[in-house]
Design a protein around this motif. Structure first.
Motif, PDB file in Angstrom:
ATOM      1  N   GLU A 165       0.907  -1.242   0.010  1.00  0.00           N
ATOM      2  CA  GLU A 165       0.044   0.169  -0.124  1.00  0.00           C
ATOM      3  C   GLU A 165       1.101   1.073   0.028  1.00  0.00           C
ATOM      4  O   GLU A 165       1.913   1.245   0.747  1.00  0.00           O
ATOM      5  N   ILE A 166       0.642   2.119  -0.980  1.00  0.00           N
ATOM      6  CA  ILE A 166       1.351   3.265  -1.008  1.00  0.00           C
ATOM      7  C   ILE A 166       0.841   4.484  -0.095  1.00  0.00           C
ATOM      8  O   ILE A 166       1.649   5.141   0.385  1.00  0.00           O
ATOM      9  N   ASP A 167      -0.452   4.533   0.218  1.00  0.00           N
ATOM     10  CA  ASP A 167      -0.942   5.572   1.063  1.00  0.00           C
ATOM     11  C   ASP A 167      -0.635   5.545   2.397  1.00  0.00           C
ATOM     12  O   ASP A 167      -0.747   4.026   2.997  1.00  0.00           O
ATOM     13  N   ARG A 211       5.157  -0.501   2.488  1.00  0.00           N
ATOM     14  CA  ARG A 211       4.705   0.754   1.990  1.00  0.00           C
ATOM     15  C   ARG A 211       5.229   0.922   0.599  1.00  0.00           C
ATOM     16  O   ARG A 211       6.592   1.484   1.044  1.00  0.00           O
ATOM     17  N   ALA A 212       4.753   1.021  -0.404  1.00  0.00           N
ATOM     18  CA  ALA A 212       5.503   0.974  -1.526  1.00  0.00           C
ATOM     19  C   ALA A 212       4.531   1.225  -2.765  1.00  0.00           C
ATOM     20  O   ALA A 212       3.239   0.976  -2.655  1.00  0.00           O
ATOM     21  N   ASN A 213       4.951   1.695  -3.761  1.00  0.00           N
ATOM     22  CA  ASN A 213       4.389   1.895  -5.214  1.00  0.00           C
ATOM     23  C   ASN A 213       4.003   0.348  -5.770  1.00  0.00           C
ATOM     24  O   ASN A 213       5.199  -0.287  -5.739  1.00  0.00           O
ATOM     25  N   ALA A 214       2.990  -0.115  -5.995  1.00  0.00           N
ATOM     26  CA  ALA A 214       2.722  -1.521  -6.256  1.00  0.00           C
ATOM     27  C   ALA A 214       3.646  -1.947  -7.598  1.00  0.00           C
ATOM     28  O   ALA A 214       4.215  -2.813  -7.703  1.00  0.00           O
ATOM     29  N   SER A 215       3.749  -0.970  -8.564  1.00  0.00           N
ATOM     30  CA  SER A 215       4.549  -1.027  -9.807  1.00  0.00           C
ATOM     31  C   SER A 215       6.115  -1.265  -9.597  1.00  0.00           C
ATOM     32  O   SER A 215       6.575  -2.197  -9.875  1.00  0.00           O
ATOM     33  N   GLY A 216       6.418  -0.344  -8.526  1.00  0.00           N
ATOM     34  CA  GLY A 216       8.042  -0.478  -8.265  1.00  0.00           C
ATOM     35  C   GLY A 216       7.972  -1.833  -7.500  1.00  0.00           C
ATOM     36  O   GLY A 216       9.301  -2.234  -7.760  1.00  0.00           O
ATOM     37  N   TRP A 217       7.270  -2.100  -6.587  1.00  0.00           N
ATOM     38  CA  TRP A 217       7.318  -3.203  -5.648  1.00  0.00           C
ATOM     39  C   TRP A 217       7.578  -4.490  -6.936  1.00  0.00           C
ATOM     40  O   TRP A 217       8.400  -5.420  -6.767  1.00  0.00           O
ATOM     41  N   GLN A 254      -5.636   1.571 -13.489  1.00  0.00           N
ATOM     42  CA  GLN A 254      -4.590   1.531 -14.187  1.00  0.00           C
ATOM     43  C   GLN A 254      -4.596  -0.114 -14.777  1.00  0.00           C
ATOM     44  O   GLN A 254      -3.707  -0.599 -14.212  1.00  0.00           O
ATOM     45  N   LEU A 256      -0.970  -1.678 -14.907  1.00  0.00           N
ATOM     46  CA  LEU A 256      -0.407  -2.035 -13.728  1.00  0.00           C
ATOM     47  C   LEU A 256      -1.043  -3.289 -13.470  1.00  0.00           C
ATOM     48  O   LEU A 256      -0.293  -4.176 -12.685  1.00  0.00           O
TER      49      LEU A 256
END
Length: 111
Positions: free
Chosen positions: A4-6, A30-36, A58, A61
């Motif tokens: 989850e990024i938020d 805590r991360a951006n799903a695409s980057g993870w 998206q 994604l």
């Protein structure tokens, strides 16, 4: 693994894990799903739940995240009920459930 990024939503996930006494079994990231996904391309799961924000759907994604579904796994996508459930390469839609203005779409890998 919960990604989850938020910041606030991530905090709620951690609190829920604590209250359910599953913190030792759930890794909240805590991360951006695409980057993870880019950093963990080989990670596989039996169940992949995708709940994208409805104001920022998206599909590319979500398509990327399908690579994390194990061969016998299930992909579940929360999607606006007014829109047709998305299609994903190599997956078949096996079930949908409508919940008010939302739907859950369940997918399995094609064999």
């Amino acid at each position: 693994t919960a990604i989850e990024i938020d910041k606030q939503a991530h905090h709620v996930i951690e609190q829920n894990c604590q209250e359910l006494a599953i913190k030792s079994r759930v890794k909240a990231i805590r991360a951006n799903a695409s980057g993870w996904s880019d950093n963990n391309p080989g990670a596989q799961f039996d169940l992949v739940l995708c709940d994208p924000p409805y104001d920022q759907l998206q599909l590319p994604l979500l398509e990327k995240l399908t690579r994390h579904v194990a061969e016998t796994g299930v992909l579940v996508v929360s999607w606006p009920g007014a829109q047709p459930a998305p299609s994903f390469t190599g997956f078949e839609l096996v079930k949908r459930h409508d919940y008010g203005d939302a739907q859950l779409a369940f997918y399995r890998r094609l064999r």
